[in-house]
Design an enzyme around this catalytic site. Structure first.
Site, PDB file in Angstrom:
ATOM      1  N   TRP A 186      32.016  24.176  18.218  1.00  0.00           N
ATOM      2  CA  TRP A 186      30.948  24.906  18.906  1.00  0.00           C
ATOM      3  C   TRP A 186      30.011  25.578  17.922  1.00  0.00           C
ATOM      4  O   TRP A 186      28.792  25.563  18.115  1.00  0.00           O
ATOM      5  CB  TRP A 186      31.522  25.886  19.935  1.00  0.00           C
ATOM      6  CG  TRP A 186      32.141  25.124  21.069  1.00  0.00           C
ATOM      7  CD1 TRP A 186      33.463  25.026  21.361  1.00  0.00           C
ATOM      8  CD2 TRP A 186      31.462  24.293  22.016  1.00  0.00           C
ATOM      9  NE1 TRP A 186      33.652  24.187  22.433  1.00  0.00           N
ATOM     10  CE2 TRP A 186      32.440  23.724  22.859  1.00  0.00           C
ATOM     11  CE3 TRP A 186      30.122  23.962  22.248  1.00  0.00           C
ATOM     12  CZ2 TRP A 186      32.130  22.856  23.905  1.00  0.00           C
ATOM     13  CZ3 TRP A 186      29.805  23.095  23.290  1.00  0.00           C
ATOM     14  CH2 TRP A 186      30.800  22.552  24.108  1.00  0.00           C
ATOM     15  N   ASP A 201      29.075  33.982  19.957  1.00  0.00           N
ATOM     16  CA  ASP A 201      29.339  33.118  21.097  1.00  0.00           C
ATOM     17  C   ASP A 201      30.776  33.426  21.513  1.00  0.00           C
ATOM     18  O   ASP A 201      31.733  32.977  20.878  1.00  0.00           O
ATOM     19  CB  ASP A 201      29.198  31.645  20.697  1.00  0.00           C
ATOM     20  CG  ASP A 201      29.617  30.690  21.814  1.00  0.00           C
ATOM     21  OD1 ASP A 201      30.037  31.168  22.885  1.00  0.00           O
ATOM     22  OD2 ASP A 201      29.526  29.465  21.604  1.00  0.00           O
ATOM     23  N   LYS A 224      34.858  30.183  32.245  1.00  0.00           N
ATOM     24  CA  LYS A 224      36.220  30.325  31.720  1.00  0.00           C
ATOM     25  C   LYS A 224      36.867  31.557  32.354  1.00  0.00           C
ATOM     26  O   LYS A 224      37.685  31.421  33.248  1.00  0.00           O
ATOM     27  CB  LYS A 224      36.209  30.403  30.195  1.00  0.00           C
ATOM     28  CG  LYS A 224      35.809  29.051  29.557  1.00  0.00           C
ATOM     29  CD  LYS A 224      34.614  29.214  28.702  1.00  0.00           C
ATOM     30  CE  LYS A 224      34.084  28.005  27.990  1.00  0.00           C
ATOM     31  NZ  LYS A 224      34.626  26.711  28.032  1.00  0.00           N
TER      32      LYS A 224
HETATM   33  N1  PMP Z   1      30.443  27.624  23.196  1.00  0.00           N
HETATM   34  C1  PMP Z   1      31.760  27.618  23.452  1.00  0.00           C
HETATM   35  C2  PMP Z   1      32.664  28.444  22.599  1.00  0.00           C
HETATM   36  C3  PMP Z   1      32.267  26.844  24.497  1.00  0.00           C
HETATM   37  O1  PMP Z   1      33.579  26.830  24.748  1.00  0.00           O
HETATM   38  C4  PMP Z   1      31.382  26.075  25.287  1.00  0.00           C
HETATM   39  C5  PMP Z   1      31.854  25.228  26.457  1.00  0.00           C
HETATM   40  N2  PMP Z   1      33.130  24.839  26.490  1.00  0.00           N
HETATM   41  C6  PMP Z   1      30.030  26.108  24.978  1.00  0.00           C
HETATM   42  C7  PMP Z   1      29.587  26.897  23.941  1.00  0.00           C
HETATM   43  C8  PMP Z   1      29.027  25.310  25.776  1.00  0.00           C
HETATM   44  O2  PMP Z   1      28.943  25.854  27.036  1.00  0.00           O
HETATM   45  P1  PMP Z   1      28.079  25.204  28.199  1.00  0.00           P
HETATM   46  O3  PMP Z   1      28.672  23.891  28.520  1.00  0.00           O
HETATM   47  O4  PMP Z   1      28.202  26.196  29.301  1.00  0.00           O
HETATM   48  O5  PMP Z   1      26.685  25.099  27.691  1.00  0.00           O
END
Ligand code: PMP
Length: 357
Positions: A102, A169, A193
Site C-alpha cells: 500500500w 494511511d 475494515k
Molecule cells: N491502504 C490500505 C492500507 C488498504 O488496506 C487499502 C485497501 N485494502 C487501501 C489503501 C485502498 O483502499 P480503497 O480500496 O478503499 O481505495
C-alpha cells in the site's frame, strides 16, 4: 440465523448488533417513514445523523478541536492523490516511507504530483518490519507512511517521530487502538475494515494545513472546501455514513477504544502464539511489528493451500486466502471478529497440522 467467520481484509465483518439495528431501521428510520438511503443529505434527519457520527468519532478518538473530520469518497486510493494535491502547498516535495504494497502504491501516485524521496524503506527485508527512523527533508511538505500494511501484516505500534507533518494511511487499523491524533498532520482511512460499509473514507486533518490546495484541484477533492461544507460539497455516501455512525455508537457501548484494543490484543496473541508454536505454519514479520489486524501466514507446503481453504470453509471460516500479490493465507481479525472466530481458526489449524504435518 447463522453467521460465518469472515476473515476478509475488507469489506469485512461488521458487528452483528449494528447490522441488526440497520435492518430494524431499514424501511422506517425513527418514524420518518423513510429509509436513510432515501433521505436528502440536506434534510434535518440526515444532518442529525452526520453530526452525531462526527460527534461520536471525535469522542471515541478524543480528536482535538483544531482538527477537521471529513467524510469523503473515493477510498484510501483517492487519498494517495488527494494528500499531495492538498498538502504540497507549492513546496513540490514530499517524503514517503515504504513498508509494503500500500505504501508503494501511495508513492507511485504521489510521483504524479511532486518530487518524492524515500524517508525509510523495509524493502531489503521483503517488507517484514517497520523502520522507525524517518530521514526527512526539511523542505518537504510532509512525510507519508502506512501505519498498518494490510497485505504484509506490518503495523506501527508507536507513532514515529517527525519534524515535518506526519501523514498516515491508517485504513486497516483505524479504531482498533487509541490514536493520538495530535501527533499527525493528517490521518486517513477507508471505512470498509473497522468503520462501516465501503464508499466512505475518513480524513482527520489539522486545520492549519488546509486552504493550500493546488489550483487544479477538483472542488470535491479540496479538503478546505469539503471542511467548509461539512463534507457535503456534493452528495456524500449517506448510507455508509449512517452505518459508520452506528458502529461508533457500538464502539462506545463496548466501553470505547481501550476496551476494543484489549480484545484485539487478546485475539492477535492467540493466533501469533499458535503460529510461533507451530513447525508447520509460519508468519514472516518481525515480532515487534506484527499487525494485530492482518495476520499473514504460510503453510509448510503451498500445495496444501487449497485443502486448507476448503476445510476452513466447511468449518464456517471464509476469506482466508492471502492477497494475490503475496500468496499464502491471511486472517484479518478486525474489531467485529469475535474471539470465538480466532479460537475456531486456531483449533482448525492445530488439527490441520496434526493431520497434514
Ligand atoms: N491502504 C490500505 C492500507 C488498504 O488496506 C487499502 C485497501 N485494502 C487501501 C489503501 C485502498 O483502499 P480503497 O480500496 O478503499 O481505495
Amino acid at each position: 440465523m447463522s453467521r460465518i467467520f469472515n476473515f476478509s481484509a475488507g469489506p469485512a465483518m461488521l458487528p452483528a448488533d449494528v447490522l441488526s439495528r440497520a435492518g430494524d431501521e431499514l424501511l422506517d428510520w425513527h418514524g420518518s417513514g423513510m429509509s436513510v438511503m432515501e433521505m436528502s443529505h440536506r434534510g434535518k434527519e440526515f444532518i442529525k445523523i452526520a453530526e452525531e457520527a462526527e460527534f461520536d468519532l471525535r469522542e471515541l478518538l478524543d480528536i482535538p478541536v483544531n482538527y477537521e473530520v471529513l467524510f469523503l469518497q473515493g477510498g484510501a486510493t483517492l487519498q494517495f492523490a488527494q494528500v499531495p494535491m492538498n498538502l504540497l502547498a507549492s513546496r513540490g516535495k514530499a517524503d514517503y516511507v515504504v513498508t509494503g504494497e500500500w505504501s508503494k502504491k501511495a508513492v507511485k501516485e504521489a510521483k504524479k504530483y511532486c518530487d518524492v524521496a524515500i524517508a525509510a524503506s523495509s524493502e531489503e527485508r521483503s517488507f517484514t518490519y517497520a523502520p522507525k527512523v524517518f530521514k526527512t527533508r526539511k523542505d518537504a511538505a510532509y512525510v507519508h507512511y502506512c501505519s498498518n500494511e494490510t497485505i504484509g501484516g506490518v503495523e506501527y505500534h508507536d507513532v514515529p517521530q517527525s519534524d515535518i507533518p506526519l501523514v498516515a494511511d491508517a485504513s486497516s487499523h483505524f479504531l482498533s487502538r487509541p490514536l493520538d491524533v495530535s501527533k499527525f498532520g493528517l490521518v486517513y482511512a477507508g471505512a470498509q475494515k473497522n468503520v462501516g460499509p465501503a464508499g466512505l473514507t475518513i480524513v482527520l486533518v489539522r486545520g492549519d494545513l488546509l486552504g493550500k490546495a493546488g489550483k487544479d484541484t477538483p472542488s470535491v477533492m479540496d479538503y478546505k472546501l469539503q471542511a467548509d461544507a461539512d463534507s457535503m460539497l456534493n452528495t456524500p455516501a449517506t448510507y455508509s455514513i449512517y452505518v459508520a455512525g452506528l458502529v461508533f455508537k457500538w464502539a462506545k457501548q463496548q466501553g470505547g477504544i481501550p476496551v476494543i484494543e484489549k480484545r484485539n490484543v487478546e485475539k492477535a496473541r492467540l493466533l501469533y502464539d499458535f503460529l510461533d508454536s507451530s513447525a508447520f505454519f509460519r508468519n514472516p514479520v518481525a515480532k515487534e511489528d506484527r499487525s494485530r489486524m492482518n495476520v499473514p501466514f504460510t503453510l509448510q507446503d503451498p500445495k496444501l493451500d487449497e485443502d486448507f481453504l476448503k476445510g476452513a470453509a466447511k468449518e464456517g471460516m471464509v476469506q482466508l486466502k492471502g492477497h494475490r500479490s503475496v500468496g499464502g493465507m491471511r486472517a484479518s481479525i478486525y474489531n467485529a471478529m469475535p474471539i470465538e472466530g480466532v479460537r475456531t481458526l486456531v483449533d482448525y489449524m492445530r488439527e490441520f497440522e496434526r493431520t497434514h504435518g
